[in-house]
Design a protein around this motif. Structure first.
Motif, PDB file in Angstrom:
ATOM      1  N   PHE A   1     -61.564  39.458  30.849  1.00 52.52           N
ATOM      2  CA  PHE A   1     -62.671  39.719  31.771  1.00 52.52           C
ATOM      3  C   PHE A   1     -63.944  39.031  31.307  1.00 52.52           C
ATOM      4  O   PHE A   1     -64.688  38.478  32.107  1.00 52.52           O
ATOM      5  CB  PHE A   1     -62.909  41.220  31.928  1.00 52.52           C
TER       6      PHE A   1
ATOM      7  N   ALA B   1     -70.579  46.608  31.721  1.00 53.35           N
ATOM      8  CA  ALA B   1     -70.408  46.735  33.171  1.00 53.35           C
ATOM      9  C   ALA B   1     -71.744  47.085  33.825  1.00 53.35           C
ATOM     10  O   ALA B   1     -72.086  46.548  34.888  1.00 53.35           O
ATOM     11  CB  ALA B   1     -69.368  47.798  33.471  1.00 53.35           C
TER      12      ALA B   1
ATOM     13  N   ALA C   1     -66.835  49.882  20.791  1.00 47.66           N
ATOM     14  CA  ALA C   1     -66.392  48.803  21.684  1.00 47.66           C
ATOM     15  C   ALA C   1     -66.286  49.320  23.119  1.00 47.66           C
ATOM     16  O   ALA C   1     -66.691  48.645  24.065  1.00 47.66           O
ATOM     17  CB  ALA C   1     -65.054  48.247  21.218  1.00 47.66           C
ATOM     18  N   ASP C   2     -65.781  50.547  23.260  1.00 48.01           N
ATOM     19  CA  ASP C   2     -65.650  51.128  24.601  1.00 48.01           C
ATOM     20  C   ASP C   2     -66.999  51.421  25.228  1.00 48.01           C
ATOM     21  O   ASP C   2     -67.210  51.186  26.410  1.00 48.01           O
ATOM     22  CB  ASP C   2     -64.841  52.435  24.525  1.00 48.01           C
ATOM     23  N   LEU C   3     -67.894  51.958  24.412  1.00 51.15           N
ATOM     24  CA  LEU C   3     -69.228  52.260  24.945  1.00 51.15           C
ATOM     25  C   LEU C   3     -69.918  50.965  25.359  1.00 51.15           C
ATOM     26  O   LEU C   3     -70.607  50.915  26.372  1.00 51.15           O
ATOM     27  CB  LEU C   3     -70.070  53.019  23.903  1.00 51.15           C
TER      28      LEU C   3
ATOM     29  N   ASN D   1     -58.047  46.644  39.991  1.00 53.68           N
ATOM     30  CA  ASN D   1     -58.785  47.850  40.387  1.00 53.68           C
ATOM     31  C   ASN D   1     -60.213  47.786  39.838  1.00 53.68           C
ATOM     32  O   ASN D   1     -60.902  48.770  39.750  1.00 53.68           O
ATOM     33  CB  ASN D   1     -58.070  49.118  39.901  1.00 53.68           C
ATOM     34  N   ASN D   2     -60.603  46.577  39.492  1.00 55.77           N
ATOM     35  CA  ASN D   2     -61.924  46.345  38.933  1.00 55.77           C
ATOM     36  C   ASN D   2     -62.782  45.633  39.994  1.00 55.77           C
ATOM     37  O   ASN D   2     -62.431  44.547  40.454  1.00 55.77           O
ATOM     38  CB  ASN D   2     -61.734  45.456  37.687  1.00 55.77           C
TER      39      ASN D   2
ATOM     40  N   ASP E   1     -63.334  45.405  18.442  1.00 54.57           N
ATOM     41  CA  ASP E   1     -61.946  45.741  18.737  1.00 54.57           C
ATOM     42  C   ASP E   1     -61.199  44.447  19.021  1.00 54.57           C
ATOM     43  O   ASP E   1     -61.169  43.962  20.147  1.00 54.57           O
ATOM     44  CB  ASP E   1     -61.897  46.683  19.952  1.00 54.57           C
TER      45      ASP E   1
ATOM     46  N   ASN F   1     -63.585  51.213  17.700  1.00 58.68           N
ATOM     47  CA  ASN F   1     -63.056  51.278  19.059  1.00 58.68           C
ATOM     48  C   ASN F   1     -63.963  52.055  19.992  1.00 58.68           C
ATOM     49  O   ASN F   1     -64.141  51.668  21.143  1.00 58.68           O
ATOM     50  CB  ASN F   1     -61.682  51.942  19.062  1.00 58.68           C
TER      51      ASN F   1
ATOM     52  N   TRP G   1     -68.359  48.286  26.316  1.00 59.49           N
ATOM     53  CA  TRP G   1     -67.627  47.814  27.503  1.00 59.49           C
ATOM     54  C   TRP G   1     -68.277  48.397  28.761  1.00 59.49           C
ATOM     55  O   TRP G   1     -68.511  47.707  29.746  1.00 59.49           O
ATOM     56  CB  TRP G   1     -66.160  48.229  27.381  1.00 59.49           C
ATOM     57  N   ILE G   2     -68.571  49.714  28.685  1.00 60.71           N
ATOM     58  CA  ILE G   2     -69.232  50.372  29.812  1.00 60.71           C
ATOM     59  C   ILE G   2     -70.651  49.826  29.974  1.00 60.71           C
ATOM     60  O   ILE G   2     -71.108  49.535  31.071  1.00 60.71           O
ATOM     61  CB  ILE G   2     -69.238  51.908  29.611  1.00 60.71           C
TER      62      ILE G   2
ATOM     63  N   ARG H   1     -58.193  43.729  19.266  1.00 60.83           N
ATOM     64  CA  ARG H   1     -56.982  43.786  20.101  1.00 60.83           C
ATOM     65  C   ARG H   1     -57.290  44.065  21.568  1.00 60.83           C
ATOM     66  O   ARG H   1     -56.387  44.300  22.360  1.00 60.83           O
ATOM     67  CB  ARG H   1     -56.029  44.856  19.578  1.00 60.83           C
ATOM     68  N   PHE H   2     -58.565  44.074  21.914  1.00 57.88           N
ATOM     69  CA  PHE H   2     -58.967  44.409  23.282  1.00 57.88           C
ATOM     70  C   PHE H   2     -58.740  43.194  24.197  1.00 57.88           C
ATOM     71  O   PHE H   2     -59.658  42.412  24.467  1.00 57.88           O
ATOM     72  CB  PHE H   2     -60.445  44.830  23.271  1.00 57.88           C
ATOM     73  N   LEU H   3     -57.523  43.070  24.676  1.00 55.95           N
ATOM     74  CA  LEU H   3     -57.113  41.923  25.480  1.00 55.95           C
ATOM     75  C   LEU H   3     -57.996  41.720  26.713  1.00 55.95           C
ATOM     76  O   LEU H   3     -58.430  40.594  27.015  1.00 55.95           O
ATOM     77  CB  LEU H   3     -55.647  42.123  25.911  1.00 55.95           C
ATOM     78  N   ASN H   4     -58.281  42.820  27.415  1.00 56.65           N
ATOM     79  CA  ASN H   4     -59.107  42.707  28.619  1.00 56.65           C
ATOM     80  C   ASN H   4     -60.531  42.277  28.313  1.00 56.65           C
ATOM     81  O   ASN H   4     -61.208  41.724  29.176  1.00 56.65           O
ATOM     82  CB  ASN H   4     -59.110  44.027  29.385  1.00 56.65           C
TER      83      ASN H   4
END
Lengths: 255, 257
Positions: free
Chosen positions: B99, B63, B55-57, B194-195, B90, B52, B59-60, B92-95
């Motif tokens: 996106f 972007a 996956a977050d890193l 908000n994106n 991840d 996770n 994600w950033i 389960r990362f729906l977004n």
């Protein structure tokens, strides 16, 4: 029991004296606060990113703490020859290891508690809600770390600090990935590989059940029976490791 | 003591100067590093329980990559690769699925890859009606009304779904007539998101709706509309979108905001 308590208290005092308790807690708090920078750049996924980051950072920091302190705990006693003063009294190696384990475990417990309480309040402050679910991970992580601590202590009985540190990291890595190897072995038609995968899976610590970070972040319910698993598997594994360590220690020449 | 402080200060300054001058001389293409990133399914074997976090890193990083490619007019060639890894790490990362598919469809103009990512999401998260909705939506904005209808219909069978799937399924049946209503959806998406990247896609979606209405007008009336007001008057669009106090308008045959 009194002897174990005395050794544990002494180990805790030593650990507190070299300021690791304070420095790791402060470092953790600073890193947790710094996760704010992710909020504006995480394109609408701020809560998720901060939660994942925070939970992982606490885990990594404590893992480092265990490995760096745990690998030296026995080694330093042998180097400084303070081990003789311990064994000049009527104590068994198992009692020494149990004491050392509990002393370091107490340090880990205190740092983890400080970091989790801070993280809990931090989430409340930044996002405006109390996220009590992180305390499930607090308990699971504590058991994971104690298990790794017992492995570190076991390795440090017959390896140098650097070697045991590296091996401990590898074991932690295996503990988190052995289920993938087992899963993979089911797809491969190779009997030798299947046996190998099963040995790795059952012999090494297995964290595939206890890694519930995903359930915490996504608010997915998890089997409450996992708490029973926590009270059985890690505790038995810890007892085994401490017992093996004491047996290996008994074979040392100075005893 | 002062001499020592000066020495340290100059050393730091010197190090900074060397780094800064090299940074300017040797341009780095940070995006090529993504080329060496292994397939998502393989990455999870080496991250040791920190799926996770990685996956977050990513994600950033995704972007940053998106913004970077946008500024330099790049081809967005690693876009699918990034979102494939994120969603493999991840599941389960729906977004990540939603996106990712939006960006892929919008920037790469590759409906097939966008649907591929959404299908992966549907396999991993079979209880999420929203993935069926977005799959239908991807088809819908590509004017593939038949496939759009099928996906909306599947989405509408879920208990949790709002009436959105049914509404869009009906719009799909109306084919061209239904496209007008997309304008409401894009406007809603712009207001709720908000994106910044999603907002940008929503604006582009609104412009595309007006372009579509414009073409329809030209086809049916054999002339071009003089302004956006003409499209509204003749009921080719349901309203004129005003975003941040600026109206989307038609100037010299071009839709601009």
């Amino acid at each position: 029991m009194r002897k174990i308590k005395a050794i544990a208290f002494n180990t805790f005092k030593e650990g507190s004296r070299d300021r690791t308790l304070l420095s790791v807690s402060i470092a953790g708090i600073i890193i947790l606060i710094s996760s704010i920078v992710f909020i504006p750049i995480s394109v609408g996924q701020g809560i998720r990113v901060v939660l994942n980051f925070g939970l992982s950072v606490i885990e990594i920091l404590l893992l480092f703490q265990i490995i760096f302190v745990g690998t030296r705990i026995i080694y330093d006693e042998l180097e400084k020859k303070t081990i003789y003063t311990i064994f000049s009294k009527p104590v068994k190696p198992l009692e020494v290891f149990a004491g050392k384990f509990l002393g370091l475990g107490l340090i880990i417990f205190i740092i983890e508690t400080i970091l989790f309480i801070f993280f809990f309040l931090f989430i409340r402050l930044i996002f405006g809600f109390f996220f009590f679910r992180i305390f499930h991970w607090y308990i699971f992580l504590l058991f994971e770390l104690l298990l790794i601590e017992s492995v570190v202590l076991f390795l440090s009985t017959f390896m140098s600090p650097i070697t045991s540190g590296i091996i401990s990291f590898l074991i932690y890595f295996i503990a988190n990935t052995s289920h993938y190897i087992k899963e993979f072995s089911l797809k491969v038609h190779n009997l030798f590989f299947k046996i190998f995968a099963n040995i790795v899976y059952y012999l090494f610590p297995n964290f595939s059940f206890t890694n519930i970070k995903n359930n915490i972040v996504y608010i997915i319910p998890f089997e409450r029976e996992l708490y029973l698993f926590l009270l059985s598997y890690p505790i038995l594994y810890i007892i085994l490791m401490l017992y093996l360590s004491s047996i290996l220690f008994e074979r040392k020449e100075f005893l | 003591m002062i001499r020592k402080i000066f020495l340290i200060f100059f050393l730091i300054l010197f190090i900074f100067f060397i780094e800064y001058s090299f940074e300017r001389k040797i341009p780095k293409d940070i995006n090529t590093e993504l080329l060496y990133f292994p397939k998502g399914e393989n990455v999870k074997y080496i991250v040791s329980g920190f799926n996770n976090l990685l996956a977050d890193l990513l994600w950033i990083r995704g972007a940053v990559y998106y913004g970077d490619e946008k500024i330099r007019g790049g081809k967005f060639e690693y876009l699918y690769h990034i979102y494939d890894i994120i969603t493999s790490l991840d599941k389960r990362f729906l977004n990540g699925y939603i996106f990712g598919s939006f960006f892929i469809n919008y920037q790469l103009k590759n409906l097939k890859l966008a649907i591929q990512l959404l299908d992966k999401g549907i396999r991993e998260l079979p209880d999420e009606w929203v993935l069926h909705f977005y799959k239908g939506f991807m088809y819908y904005i590509s004017y593939d009304f038949e496939n759009a209808y099928k996906s909306f219909l599947v989405g509408s069978k879920f208990e949790k779904n709002t009436d959105r799937c049914k509404k869009f399924a009906y719009m799909s049946l109306l084919k061209e007539k239904g496209v007008q209503n997309l304008l409401y959806y894009w406007k809603e998406m712009y207001e709720k998101s908000n994106n910044i990247f999603t907002k940008e896609i929503a604006v582009e979606g609104m412009k595309e709706c007006i372009r579509y209405a414009m073409k329809k007008y030209e086809r049916e009336r054999k002339k071009s509309p003089k302004s956006i007001f003409e499209l509204l008057k003749e009921k080719y669009i349901p309203f004129i979108p005003v975003i941040e106090n600026r109206m989307i308008r038609i100037e010299k045959g071009e839709v601009i905001w």
